[in-house]
Design a protein around this motif. Structure first.
Motif, PDB file in Angstrom:
ATOM      1  N   ASN A   1       0.355   9.046  16.680  1.00 12.05           N
ATOM      2  CA  ASN A   1       0.528   9.987  15.469  1.00 12.05           C
ATOM      3  C   ASN A   1       1.161   9.448  14.258  1.00 12.05           C
ATOM      4  OD1 ASN A   1       1.255  12.214  13.571  1.00 12.05           O
ATOM      5  ND2 ASN A   1       1.727  13.672  15.032  1.00 12.05           N
ATOM      6  N   PRO A   2       0.556   9.293  13.126  1.00 12.49           N
ATOM      7  CA  PRO A   2       1.413   8.395  11.963  1.00 12.49           C
ATOM      8  C   PRO A   2       2.424   9.437  11.334  1.00 12.49           C
ATOM      9  CG  PRO A   2      -0.861   9.133  11.257  1.00 12.49           C
ATOM     10  CD  PRO A   2      -0.478   9.479  12.712  1.00 12.49           C
ATOM     11  N   ILE A   3       3.367   9.984  12.293  1.00 13.99           N
ATOM     12  CA  ILE A   3       4.185  10.916  11.569  1.00 13.99           C
ATOM     13  C   ILE A   3       4.953  10.682  10.360  1.00 13.99           C
ATOM     14  CG2 ILE A   3       6.262  10.506  13.206  1.00 13.99           C
ATOM     15  CD1 ILE A   3       4.915  14.060  12.096  1.00 13.99           C
ATOM     16  N   ARG A   4       5.645   9.417  10.391  1.00 17.03           N
ATOM     17  CA  ARG A   4       6.353   9.033   9.237  1.00 17.03           C
ATOM     18  C   ARG A   4       5.486   9.146   8.119  1.00 17.03           C
ATOM     19  NH1 ARG A   4      11.532   7.414   9.634  1.00 17.03           N
ATOM     20  NH2 ARG A   4      12.536   7.063  11.624  1.00 17.03           N
ATOM     21  N   ASP A   5       4.352   8.607   8.073  1.00 21.02           N
ATOM     22  CA  ASP A   5       3.475   8.432   6.955  1.00 21.02           C
ATOM     23  C   ASP A   5       3.031   9.954   6.604  1.00 21.02           C
ATOM     24  OD1 ASP A   5       3.430   5.903   6.863  1.00 21.02           O
ATOM     25  OD2 ASP A   5       1.512   5.732   7.991  1.00 21.02           O
ATOM     26  N   VAL A   6       2.931  10.863   7.576  1.00 14.95           N
ATOM     27  CA  VAL A   6       2.678  12.443   7.236  1.00 14.95           C
ATOM     28  C   VAL A   6       3.607  12.806   6.690  1.00 14.95           C
ATOM     29  CG1 VAL A   6       2.445  14.646   8.539  1.00 14.95           C
ATOM     30  CG2 VAL A   6       0.958  12.678   9.315  1.00 14.95           C
ATOM     31  N   ALA A   7       4.852  12.795   6.987  1.00 18.32           N
ATOM     32  CA  ALA A   7       6.346  13.256   6.479  1.00 18.32           C
ATOM     33  C   ALA A   7       6.240  12.769   4.909  1.00 18.32           C
ATOM     34  CB  ALA A   7       7.536  12.884   7.160  1.00 18.32           C
ATOM     35  N   LYS A   8       5.991  11.566   4.648  1.00 15.93           N
ATOM     36  CA  LYS A   8       6.124  11.035   3.324  1.00 15.93           C
ATOM     37  C   LYS A   8       5.038  11.461   2.241  1.00 15.93           C
ATOM     38  CE  LYS A   8       6.550   6.409   1.066  1.00 15.93           C
ATOM     39  NZ  LYS A   8       6.744   5.138   0.911  1.00 15.93           N
ATOM     40  N   VAL A   9       3.789  11.557   2.742  1.00 12.33           N
ATOM     41  CA  VAL A   9       2.831  12.255   2.122  1.00 12.33           C
ATOM     42  C   VAL A   9       3.459  13.744   1.916  1.00 12.33           C
ATOM     43  CG1 VAL A   9       0.387  13.027   1.950  1.00 12.33           C
ATOM     44  CG2 VAL A   9       1.078  10.771   2.765  1.00 12.33           C
ATOM     45  N   ALA A  10       3.689  14.532   2.651  1.00 11.91           N
ATOM     46  CA  ALA A  10       4.246  15.770   2.485  1.00 11.91           C
ATOM     47  C   ALA A  10       5.152  15.914   1.641  1.00 11.91           C
ATOM     48  CB  ALA A  10       4.414  16.364   3.668  1.00 11.91           C
ATOM     49  N   ALA A  11       6.267  15.077   1.313  1.00  9.91           N
ATOM     50  CA  ALA A  11       7.443  15.080   0.681  1.00  9.91           C
ATOM     51  C   ALA A  11       7.023  14.843  -0.881  1.00  9.91           C
ATOM     52  CB  ALA A  11       8.477  14.106   0.955  1.00  9.91           C
ATOM     53  N   LEU A  12       6.082  13.950  -1.016  1.00  6.92           N
ATOM     54  CA  LEU A  12       5.578  13.372  -2.326  1.00  6.92           C
ATOM     55  C   LEU A  12       4.469  14.391  -2.904  1.00  6.92           C
ATOM     56  CD1 LEU A  12       4.723   9.688  -1.598  1.00  6.92           C
ATOM     57  CD2 LEU A  12       6.663  10.440  -3.055  1.00  6.92           C
TER      58      LEU A  12
ATOM     59  N   LYS B   1      -6.212  19.627  -0.974  1.00  3.68           N
ATOM     60  CA  LYS B   1      -6.026  21.081   0.045  1.00  3.68           C
ATOM     61  C   LYS B   1      -5.787  20.684   1.202  1.00  3.68           C
ATOM     62  CE  LYS B   1      -6.789  25.413   1.119  1.00  3.68           C
ATOM     63  NZ  LYS B   1      -6.080  26.434   0.649  1.00  3.68           N
ATOM     64  N   ALA B   2      -6.026  19.394   1.597  1.00  8.58           N
ATOM     65  CA  ALA B   2      -5.540  18.849   3.003  1.00  8.58           C
ATOM     66  C   ALA B   2      -5.668  17.527   3.137  1.00  8.58           C
ATOM     67  CB  ALA B   2      -6.849  19.256   4.197  1.00  8.58           C
ATOM     68  N   ALA B   3      -4.383  16.805   3.759  1.00  7.14           N
ATOM     69  CA  ALA B   3      -4.462  15.183   3.869  1.00  7.14           C
ATOM     70  C   ALA B   3      -4.195  15.202   5.261  1.00  7.14           C
ATOM     71  CB  ALA B   3      -3.254  14.774   3.095  1.00  7.14           C
ATOM     72  N   GLU B   4      -5.279  14.613   6.030  1.00 14.02           N
ATOM     73  CA  GLU B   4      -5.212  14.309   7.514  1.00 14.02           C
ATOM     74  C   GLU B   4      -5.300  13.102   7.696  1.00 14.02           C
ATOM     75  OE1 GLU B   4      -8.193  16.958   9.212  1.00 14.02           O
ATOM     76  OE2 GLU B   4      -6.963  18.836   9.014  1.00 14.02           O
ATOM     77  N   LEU B   5      -4.379  12.310   8.298  1.00 15.79           N
ATOM     78  CA  LEU B   5      -4.005  10.919   8.483  1.00 15.79           C
ATOM     79  C   LEU B   5      -4.695  10.602   9.914  1.00 15.79           C
ATOM     80  CD1 LEU B   5      -2.134  11.541   6.339  1.00 15.79           C
ATOM     81  CD2 LEU B   5      -0.861   9.718   6.905  1.00 15.79           C
ATOM     82  N   ASP B   6      -5.365   9.324  10.207  1.00 15.78           N
ATOM     83  CA  ASP B   6      -5.900   9.146  10.980  1.00 15.78           C
ATOM     84  C   ASP B   6      -4.981   8.627  12.380  1.00 15.78           C
ATOM     85  OD1 ASP B   6      -8.521   9.685  10.028  1.00 15.78           O
ATOM     86  OD2 ASP B   6      -9.225   7.729   9.728  1.00 15.78           O
ATOM     87  N   PRO B   7      -5.298   8.760  13.656  1.00 17.79           N
ATOM     88  CA  PRO B   7      -4.276   8.319  14.718  1.00 17.79           C
ATOM     89  C   PRO B   7      -5.069   6.944  15.044  1.00 17.79           C
ATOM     90  CG  PRO B   7      -6.035   9.823  15.509  1.00 17.79           C
ATOM     91  CD  PRO B   7      -6.297   9.890  13.858  1.00 17.79           C
ATOM     92  N   GLU B   8      -4.461   6.267  15.954  1.00 19.22           N
ATOM     93  CA  GLU B   8      -4.834   4.880  16.637  1.00 19.22           C
ATOM     94  C   GLU B   8      -4.369   5.102  18.041  1.00 19.22           C
ATOM     95  OE1 GLU B   8      -2.979   1.464  15.547  1.00 19.22           O
ATOM     96  OE2 GLU B   8      -1.723   2.284  14.276  1.00 19.22           O
ATOM     97  N   ILE B   9      -5.285   4.236  18.932  1.00 17.07           N
ATOM     98  CA  ILE B   9      -4.992   4.334  20.514  1.00 17.07           C
ATOM     99  C   ILE B   9      -4.032   3.235  20.566  1.00 17.07           C
ATOM    100  CG2 ILE B   9      -5.730   3.795  22.557  1.00 17.07           C
ATOM    101  CD1 ILE B   9      -6.518   6.555  21.486  1.00 17.07           C
ATOM    102  N   VAL B  10      -2.870   3.528  21.576  1.00 16.61           N
ATOM    103  CA  VAL B  10      -1.828   2.731  21.819  1.00 16.61           C
ATOM    104  C   VAL B  10      -2.062   2.699  23.222  1.00 16.61           C
ATOM    105  CG1 VAL B  10       0.673   1.935  21.966  1.00 16.61           C
ATOM    106  CG2 VAL B  10      -0.464   3.239  19.818  1.00 16.61           C
ATOM    107  N   ASN B  11      -2.288   1.274  24.007  1.00 16.83           N
ATOM    108  CA  ASN B  11      -2.572   1.223  25.427  1.00 16.83           C
ATOM    109  C   ASN B  11      -1.406   0.817  26.160  1.00 16.83           C
ATOM    110  OD1 ASN B  11      -5.569   1.373  25.941  1.00 16.83           O
ATOM    111  ND2 ASN B  11      -5.572  -0.185  24.263  1.00 16.83           N
ATOM    112  N   ARG B  12      -1.224   1.467  27.384  1.00 14.78           N
ATOM    113  CA  ARG B  12       0.056   1.162  28.233  1.00 14.78           C
ATOM    114  C   ARG B  12      -0.674   1.165  29.470  1.00 14.78           C
ATOM    115  NH1 ARG B  12       2.696   4.379  24.175  1.00 14.78           N
ATOM    116  NH2 ARG B  12       4.104   3.188  22.980  1.00 14.78           N
TER     117      ARG B  12
END
Length: 364
Positions: free
Chosen positions: A320-331, A344-355
């Motif tokens: 979840n690009p949560i810091r980017d989400v938060a920055k866009v929300a604040a801006l 009306k909506a800004a939805e940022l893309d996730p990415e898979i992290v393998n473990r």
């Protein structure tokens, strides 16, 4: 020749100028009567006259035993004075990904000269209502960034949101949103996250994929849509008996009362989890029952939180690009407070992290 001002007028105008310049913000205490007497070399009666003028103009208020303060909402002449505060309403603070979100919002707002005022709901509509009523009554902020409370359920607090918005205070939702309200939102693309984790399991050769989703949050429903779409596109039958719906309280009790969940996902080789917290509980529950992860059950989370890293079996997860989400929300909130339009909506893309929590049966 310009007529000389009376001393009380000089004092009143000096305080008004400091308010207009932003030096004295709403809620700040002004100099004491004694300090003003010494500064302007006047009597206490003159100072009290100046404060009475400011009080009548709605700029200050006296608080018995405490002093005189700039009012929370004021007008100097025809100009409305901003509070330079943004309320950030969130379900939790330190838990999970919320700390990172709040740090980014605070940083972005502070660069623009705004203070962040945090209010917590603990994901209950009762607490959310108290927070909103307090904001409405005190009119103490210039904007609101709000994380929704159980956004998949009917919410009796929407009337207060509408009153706040009608008053001209912009509202923006983060992480999820209330579909009934005409307000913008910024979030991860939750449907895509649900689809990506399911497709990852499919690529690893899994065909019997269970899922656990949160029923009371809109994010859970969106992630379910992505899960369902991925299975249908792979021409795999969607079996409702392997889909588990939980709520906020169920998550807290998964470890103690999770036998029914294991029975629902029995026979599956993999499970998509609503988030890393649920995945973490599921891994622990399985291991307590002697099930090996990922050999007997592959588990995927969503959010790529610290829990994914520190899980007993580190989780493969959708970041979840949560810091980017938060920055866009604040801006966007800064733009809204200037009266500017935002998407009306800004939805940022996730990415898979393998473990380590997913076993490859055979890739396709």
């Amino acid at each position: 020749m310009e007529e000389q001002k009376a001393k009380y007028e000089e004092i009143a105008d000096w305080i008004k100028e400091r308010v207009e310049d932003g030096e004295l913000k709403p809620g700040y205490r002004i100099d004491s009567e004694h300090q003003l007497c010494a500064l302007f070399k006047v009597s206490r009666q003159t100072v009290r006259h100046a404060i009475s003028v400011l009080e009548n103009d709605g700029i200050v208020e006296r608080r018995r035993g405490s002093g005189t303060y700039i009012k929370e909402t004021i007008n100097v002449g025809e100009k409305e004075v901003k509070t330079m505060r943004v309320a950030v309403i969130t379900t939790y603070v330190q838990e999970y990904i919320f700390s990172a979100m709040l740090q980014e919002v605070e940083h972005t707002l502070s660069v623009a000269g705004y203070e962040m005022q945090i209010a917590l709901t603990n994901n209950t509509i009762e607490k959310e209502r108290l927070v909103l009523k307090n904001i409405l009554e005190k009119n103490m902020v210039d904007g609101i960034i709000a994380e929704t409370t159980k956004s998949a359920l009917p919410n009796p607090n929407l009337d207060i949101y509408r009153k706040i918005m009608k008053r001209g205070i912009p509202v923006l939702f983060v992480n999820s949103f209330y579909k009934e309200l005409d307000a913008p939102h910024v979030s991860m693309n939750d449907k895509l996250a649900g689809k990506m984790v399911t497709e990852h399991l499919l690529k690893c050769g899994h065909r019997k994929i269970a899922a656990i989703f949160k029923a009371d949050d809109g994010q859970g429903h969106e992630r379910y849509k992505g899960y369902m779409e991925a299975l249908m596109e792979a021409d795999i039958e969607l079996k409702s008996k392997h889909i588990v719906w939980i709520d906020t309280d169920t998550i807290r009790n998964m470890r103690e009362d999770g036998g029914w969940i294991l029975r629902r996902i029995m026979g599956c080789t993999a499970c998509v989890c609503y988030n890393d917290e649920v995945a973490n509980h599921l891994v622990a529950l399985c291991m307590e029952q002697g099930m090996r992860i990922p050999e007997e059950l592959s588990v995927m989370g969503i959010d790529d939180s610290n829990l994914a890293t520190f899980c007993e079996v580190p989780l493969t997860s959708a970041r979840n690009p949560i810091r980017d989400v938060a920055k866009v929300a604040a801006l966007e909130m800064l733009e809204m407070m200037k009266g500017m339009p935002v998407p009306k909506a800004a939805e940022l893309d996730p990415e898979i992290v393998n473990r380590s929590s997913v076993r490859i049966i055979n890739s396709i």
